[in-house]
Design a protein around this motif. Structure first.
Motif, short mmCIF file in Angstrom:
data_model
loop_
_atom_site.label_atom_id
_atom_site.label_comp_id
_atom_site.label_asym_id
_atom_site.label_seq_id
_atom_site.Cartn_x
_atom_site.Cartn_y
_atom_site.Cartn_z
N PRO A 78 13.90 52.02 64.64
CA PRO A 78 13.09 53.19 64.31
C PRO A 78 12.48 53.92 65.50
O PRO A 78 12.13 55.08 65.36
CB PRO A 78 11.97 52.56 63.45
N VAL A 79 12.32 53.26 66.66
CA VAL A 79 11.55 53.91 67.72
C VAL A 79 12.35 54.07 69.03
O VAL A 79 11.78 54.26 70.09
CB VAL A 79 10.21 53.16 68.00
N GLY A 121 9.80 54.18 72.14
CA GLY A 121 8.64 53.27 72.07
C GLY A 121 8.66 52.25 73.20
O GLY A 121 7.83 51.34 73.21
N ALA A 163 10.47 49.37 76.03
CA ALA A 163 11.36 48.20 75.96
C ALA A 163 11.21 47.55 74.59
O ALA A 163 10.17 47.69 73.94
CB ALA A 163 10.98 47.22 77.06
N ASP A 164 12.24 46.84 74.16
CA ASP A 164 12.17 46.16 72.86
C ASP A 164 11.32 44.90 73.01
O ASP A 164 11.70 43.98 73.74
CB ASP A 164 13.59 45.80 72.39
N ILE A 165 10.20 44.89 72.33
CA ILE A 165 9.23 43.80 72.51
C ILE A 165 9.82 42.46 72.07
O ILE A 165 9.46 41.41 72.59
CB ILE A 165 7.91 44.13 71.77
N GLY A 186 8.26 51.57 78.60
CA GLY A 186 9.53 51.80 79.28
C GLY A 186 10.10 53.19 79.01
O GLY A 186 10.86 53.73 79.83
N GLU A 221 8.42 55.28 81.43
CA GLU A 221 8.90 54.89 82.77
C GLU A 221 10.28 55.49 83.05
O GLU A 221 10.56 55.90 84.17
CB GLU A 221 8.92 53.37 82.90
N PRO A 251 1.18 51.52 77.45
CA PRO A 251 0.26 50.61 76.73
C PRO A 251 0.56 49.13 76.95
O PRO A 251 0.05 48.29 76.21
CB PRO A 251 0.51 50.99 75.26
N GLU A 252 1.37 48.80 77.96
CA GLU A 252 1.80 47.41 78.14
C GLU A 252 0.65 46.42 78.19
O GLU A 252 0.77 45.28 77.73
CB GLU A 252 2.64 47.28 79.42
N LEU A 258 -0.19 44.40 75.33
CA LEU A 258 0.72 43.29 75.03
C LEU A 258 0.59 42.20 76.09
O LEU A 258 1.44 41.32 76.20
CB LEU A 258 2.16 43.79 75.00
N GLY A 282 6.55 47.41 83.66
CA GLY A 282 7.42 46.65 84.55
C GLY A 282 8.71 47.35 84.88
O GLY A 282 9.64 46.74 85.39
N ARG A 284 2.05 44.79 62.11
CA ARG A 284 3.06 45.62 61.43
C ARG A 284 3.65 44.94 60.20
O ARG A 284 4.29 45.59 59.39
CB ARG A 284 4.13 46.03 62.45
N LYS A 300 3.76 44.66 54.39
CA LYS A 300 4.95 44.18 53.66
C LYS A 300 4.49 43.16 52.62
O LYS A 300 4.34 41.98 52.90
CB LYS A 300 5.97 43.60 54.64
N1 3HC Z 1 9.85 47.14 70.52
C1 3HC Z 1 10.28 46.65 69.34
N2 3HC Z 1 9.91 47.12 68.16
C2 3HC Z 1 9.05 48.14 68.16
C3 3HC Z 1 8.54 48.70 69.34
C4 3HC Z 1 8.98 48.18 70.57
N3 3HC Z 1 8.58 48.65 71.74
N4 3HC Z 1 7.69 49.69 69.02
C5 3HC Z 1 7.67 49.75 67.67
N5 3HC Z 1 8.49 48.82 67.16
C6 3HC Z 1 8.80 48.60 65.74
C7 3HC Z 1 7.61 48.07 64.95
O1 3HC Z 1 7.56 46.67 65.03
C8 3HC Z 1 7.93 48.57 63.57
O2 3HC Z 1 8.91 47.72 63.04
P1 3HC Z 1 8.98 47.43 61.46
O3 3HC Z 1 9.18 48.77 60.82
O4 3HC Z 1 10.11 46.50 61.32
O5 3HC Z 1 7.65 46.82 61.11
C9 3HC Z 1 8.60 49.91 63.82
O6 3HC Z 1 9.07 49.87 65.17
C10 3HC Z 1 7.70 51.11 63.66
O7 3HC Z 1 6.51 50.89 64.43
P2 3HC Z 1 5.10 51.45 63.97
O8 3HC Z 1 4.85 51.05 62.56
O9 3HC Z 1 4.12 51.05 65.00
O10 3HC Z 1 5.40 53.02 64.01
P3 3HC Z 1 4.47 54.23 64.40
O11 3HC Z 1 5.29 55.42 64.17
O12 3HC Z 1 3.15 54.08 63.75
O13 3HC Z 1 4.21 54.08 65.99
C11 3HC Z 1 4.80 53.71 68.29
C12 3HC Z 1 5.25 54.20 66.90
C13 3HC Z 1 3.71 54.63 68.83
C14 3HC Z 1 5.97 53.71 69.24
C15 3HC Z 1 4.21 52.30 68.14
O14 3HC Z 1 5.12 51.50 67.43
C16 3HC Z 1 3.90 51.60 69.42
O15 3HC Z 1 2.85 51.81 69.98
N6 3HC Z 1 4.85 50.74 69.88
C17 3HC Z 1 4.63 49.91 71.01
C18 3HC Z 1 4.65 50.70 72.27
C19 3HC Z 1 4.60 49.75 73.43
O16 3HC Z 1 3.74 48.90 73.54
N7 3HC Z 1 5.55 49.93 74.34
C20 3HC Z 1 5.62 49.12 75.50
C21 3HC Z 1 6.69 48.08 75.27
S1 3HC Z 1 6.75 46.99 76.62
C22 3HC Z 1 7.60 47.83 77.79
O17 3HC Z 1 8.02 48.95 77.59
C23 3HC Z 1 7.82 47.07 79.04
C24 3HC Z 1 8.30 47.93 80.15
O18 3HC Z 1 7.20 48.30 80.95
C25 3HC Z 1 9.30 47.20 80.98
#
Ligand code: 3HC
Ligand code: NAI
Length: 709
Positions: free
Chosen positions: A27-28, A66, A68-70, A109, A112, A131-132, A135, A140, A287, A291
């Motif tokens: 989704p993201v 959104g 990297a995939d968490i 990411g 980034e 927002p890392e 978490l 990174g 999240r 459900k």
């Molecule tokens: N990885 C995996 N799944 C993710 C995800 C991510 N980064 N971001 C969102 N999802 C999933 C959620 O778990 C949810 O899954 P589900 O439907 O199965 O429950 C679905 O996507 C929708 O998420 P939301 O309900 O949160 O949707 P919103 O539309 O309300 O918000 C968003 C979207 C603003 C992108 C919010 O999901 C969010 O803040 N996501 C996390 C962003 C984040 O922390 N990104 C950093 C990741 S770490 C990274 O990037 C490391 C890098 O520096 C190397």
């Protein structure tokens, strides 16, 4: 399914093409290992194609990415694994012009990736952020090295430490974005490429020098030292923050490549850290909350007009919550002095927000006006939903619901904010038990994020779906509980209170118990919390259920008799002095310790030595054990739901993931062994939950416990 759309667009001027790469991973558009591999191949292909002049990244699904995939952070990468870092490295060494065309969120990411591009264009509705930290990680994929180069180290540090998400206009002002448009962001990106083609086709952020904003470079050590001082200690919630500061420090002390290597090393340490695993658990647990089995297909009703009965502490806070969400609300309160108090609370709160610049005068006035006080129940007739918040007495509540049932339109939903009482018994007098639900807000209701939604035996799927939708509108974190004394949070609190009181009876002063829990990371210790809620609240609960909580001790009776009710009477488990912290600062009180000693002597309890580690174990394991019983009884749906209740409602430290996650982290078998030892050492109030025992014997974790249908 993850797909990468690679389209060609002809430049308006010039003869070379732009490759538009659309991220489409619903989704993201998370940049998972697999998706990053596709993206890397597409970038390499574009680089190898002489006819391609520039690459524009866009996102499908209403979002850029959104990040990297968490989920991937729990998977050990292999040498073949590709991440967004590899994509960014390919861009960095590439020869083409890269533009990020952002429409929607660009997070982590995702941002980034944009920062690695030469230019960034976004639609006005877009938001960007790193927002890392939330978490337990740091950005990174170059974020800690590129953002300081783009907007200055101080601003970058602030933004990353807060994990702040900002709107497109603000991002442009800060220098993160080059252009903000109202529509067709890919078109705008292509036009930008055409404009810069001759003059500045490439502008990699990595080539910029890091500035400290308006401070001279020699201030760098000071900026770093200050930042370390501002964040919590490493072992108490600040683990990632200190590493993030180290990474930013590298951005101005090392060259770009070495800074990037330092960032990568620090990131890897954090990915493997316990606090990050706990915070990632919370991200997914939050999240999962919505459900709920049996709700598929239920159509929630829209709540356009709300009612509240009772303008006490809770009723007033709940009314403000509705007003803040734009839902007009009528509050029925018979006592004039309570109405006056409530009006003052509403006025004071909005004045404060105007003074702080959080609300305009006009908006505050509008919200204040949308709360109407009356003593006439008839004014609730056309409300879509009414929350009862009168005294915690079944008789009083039933009386209120009989009146409401006779007055409120048939489709109106009735809800109770009771902390402990039986929802079904209240519903039984309404003639509409299908449209009855518990909505347990936490004090102060307009501030606390948690909402327990209590499903009665007849609550219809539509009513429940409406409650969840309302929770979202009110910007609450909603957790489902079945109808049980104390629901999830307070039910567990009883065992927590029991253990805190036992410790004090054994001679550990309340302030030492509290200090141990604060060191563990709790927002406040148990005794300070009891004083805040009011010792009378616990006394009333004890009258109804002497088997629960601290009921086996005489301490609450004695304190109630002596009017040691907590902050409200200036003394409780602590002393309060108006001159110290506005009367809210707990001051240790030898009188309370003497009272505990007396009660303990009467009960034949002998003092004993207890370490801080044992205090933490007794209190946190009491929560996990009670939580296990709630899971076994189907009162809580998932261990993660319990964790969320404790983090958002009771100040459990997020970096420990909540009581159930913490038990998993320590190992359920070890927790079980300690509980068995507690039973032998401290008495039969300790009974290991059968479910906890079963999980311990099976070598399993709470995380694996199935959802109750
Ligand atoms: N990885 C995996 N799944 C993710 C995800 C991510 N980064 N971001 C969102 N999802 C999933 C959620 O778990 C949810 O899954 P589900 O439907 O199965 O429950 C679905 O996507 C929708 O998420 P939301 O309900 O949160 O949707 P919103 O539309 O309300 O918000 C968003 C979207 C603003 C992108 C919010 O999901 C969010 O803040 N996501 C996390 C962003 C984040 O922390 N990104 C950093 C990741 S770490 C990274 O990037 C490391 C890098 O520096 C190397
Ligand atoms: P409160 O004593 O501050 O307020 C109760 C209000 O209800 C009073 O203003 C009273 O005049 C009014 N009232 C009594 N009977 C009424 C009637 N028949 N019709 C209309 N109004 C009537 O109590 P508080 O703390 O606000 O608690 C209310 C409910 O919320 C209780 O069920 C309590 O258990 C629950 N609750 C309390 C929390 C807290 O921390 N105070 C937290 C969560 C829930």
């Amino acid at each position: 399914m993850a797909t990468l759309h690679a389209d060609r667009a002809d430049l308006a001027r010039g003869d070379q093409a732009i490759r538009i790469l659309t991220l489409d991973n619903p989704p993201v558009n998370a940049l998972s290992f697999g998706f990053s591999a596709q993206l890397l191949a597409a970038v390499e292909e574009a680089e190898a194609d002489a006819s391609v002049h520039a690459v524009v990244f866009t996102g499908a699904n209403g979002i850029f990415s959104g990040g990297a995939d968490i989920n991937d952070f729990s998977t050990e990468p292999t040498p073949e694994t590709k991440t967004v870092r590899d994509v960014i490295a390919a861009i960095e060494r590439g020869s083409k012009t890269y533009v990020a065309a952002i429409d929607g969120n660009a997070m982590g990411g995702g941002l980034e990736l944009s920062l690695a591009c030469d230019y960034r264009v976004a639609t006005a509705r877009s938001k960007v952020g790193l927002p890392e930290i939330k978490l337990g990680l740091l950005p990174g994929a170059g974020g800690t090295q590129r953002l300081p180069r783009l907007i200055g180290a101080q601003d970058a540090l602030q933004m990353m430490l807060k994990g702040e998400t900002i709107g497109a206009e603000d991002a442009k002002k800060k220098g993160i974005l080059d252009e903000v448009v109202t529509s067709d962001v890919a078109g705008a990106a292509a036009a930008l490429v055409a404009r810069v083609a001759a003059s500045k086709p490439k502008r990699r952020v990595s080539h910029l020098a890091v500035s400290l904003g308006n401070l001279p470079p020699m201030a760098a050590p000071f900026v770093v030292a200050q930042a370390h001082k501002m964040v919590p200690p490493e072992e108490n919630g600040g683990y990632a923050a200190h590493k993030l500061i180290d990474a930013v420090q590298a951005s101005f002390e090392l060259d770009f490549a070495r800074g990037l290597a330092r960032e990568a090393r620090l990131f890897e340490e954090l990915v493997r850290s316990a606090p990050s695993a706990a915070l990632r658990h919370i991200f997914f647990a939050e999240r999962e909350l919505g459900k709920v089995p049996g709700l598929a297909g239920a159509q929630p009703l829209e709540i356009k007009k709300a009612g509240v009965v009772g303008a006490g502490t809770m009723g007033t806070g709940i009314a403000i919550t509705f007003a803040n969400a734009g839902i007009p609300v009528t509050v029925v309160e018979p006592a004039d002095e309570q109405v006056e108090k409530a009006k003052q609370m509403v006025f004071g709160m909005y004045m404060y927000q105007v003074q702080k610049g959080k609300l305009t005068q006009e908006e505050a006035w509008k919200r204040g006006q949308s709360i109407v006080f009356t003593d006439d129940y008839n004014e609730l007739a056309d409300s879509d939903l009414i929350v009862e918040a009168v005294f915690e007495s079944m008789d009083v509540k039933k009386d209120v619901f009989r009146k409401l049932a006779a007055i409120v339109k048939p489709e109106g939903i009735l809800a109770s904010n009771t902390s402990t009482l039986d929802i079904d018994e209240m519903a039984s007098v309404t003639g509409r038990p299908d449209r009855f639900v518990g909505l347990h807000f936490f004090a102060p209701a307009n501030i606390m994020k948690l909402l327990e939604i209590v499903r009665g035996k007849d609550t219809s799927p539509q009513t429940l779906a409406t409650a969840f939708k309302l929770g979202k509108t009110l910007r609450k974190i909603s957790v489902l509980s079945a109808n049980a004394f104390g629901f999830i949070g307070n039910r567990m609190l009883f065992d927590y209170a029991r253990e805190a009181v036992s410790l004090a009876e054994e001679g550990v002063p309340p302030h030492r118990v509290d200090a141990a829990m604060k060191n563990f990371g709790f927002a406040m210790g148990p005794f300070a919390m009891f004083d805040l809620s009011g010792v009378d609240v616990f006394w009333h609960i004890q009258q109804a259920r002497p088997d629960m909580g601290a009921g086996r001790s005489k301490i609450v009776d004695r304190m109630y008799a002596e009017k040691r009710l907590g902050q409200k009477t200036g003394k409780g488990f602590y002393r309060y002095d108006k001159a110290v912290g506005k009367g809210r600062e707990p001051i240790p009180d030898p009188e309370v310790e003497a009272l505990f000693a007396q009660v303990a002597a009467e009960a034949g309890i002998t003092p004993r030595e207890t370490s801080d580690a044992e205090i933490v174990k007794r209190l946190t394991f009491a929560l996990a054990n009670a939580g296990a019983n709630l899971l076994a009884e189907g009162i809580a749906l998932r261990p993660g739901d319990i964790d969320i209740v404790y983090i958002y409602g009771y100040g459990f430290p997020p970096h420990h993931g909540g009581p159930m996650w913490y038990a998993d982290e320590i190992g359920v078998a070890a927790v079980y062994a300690d509980i068995e030892r507690f039973r032998e050492t401290y008495g039969p109030q300790w009974q290991a939950s059968p479910l906890l025992g079963e999980i311990a014997r099976g070598g399993r974790t709470f995380k694996e416990v199935a959802v109750h249908a």
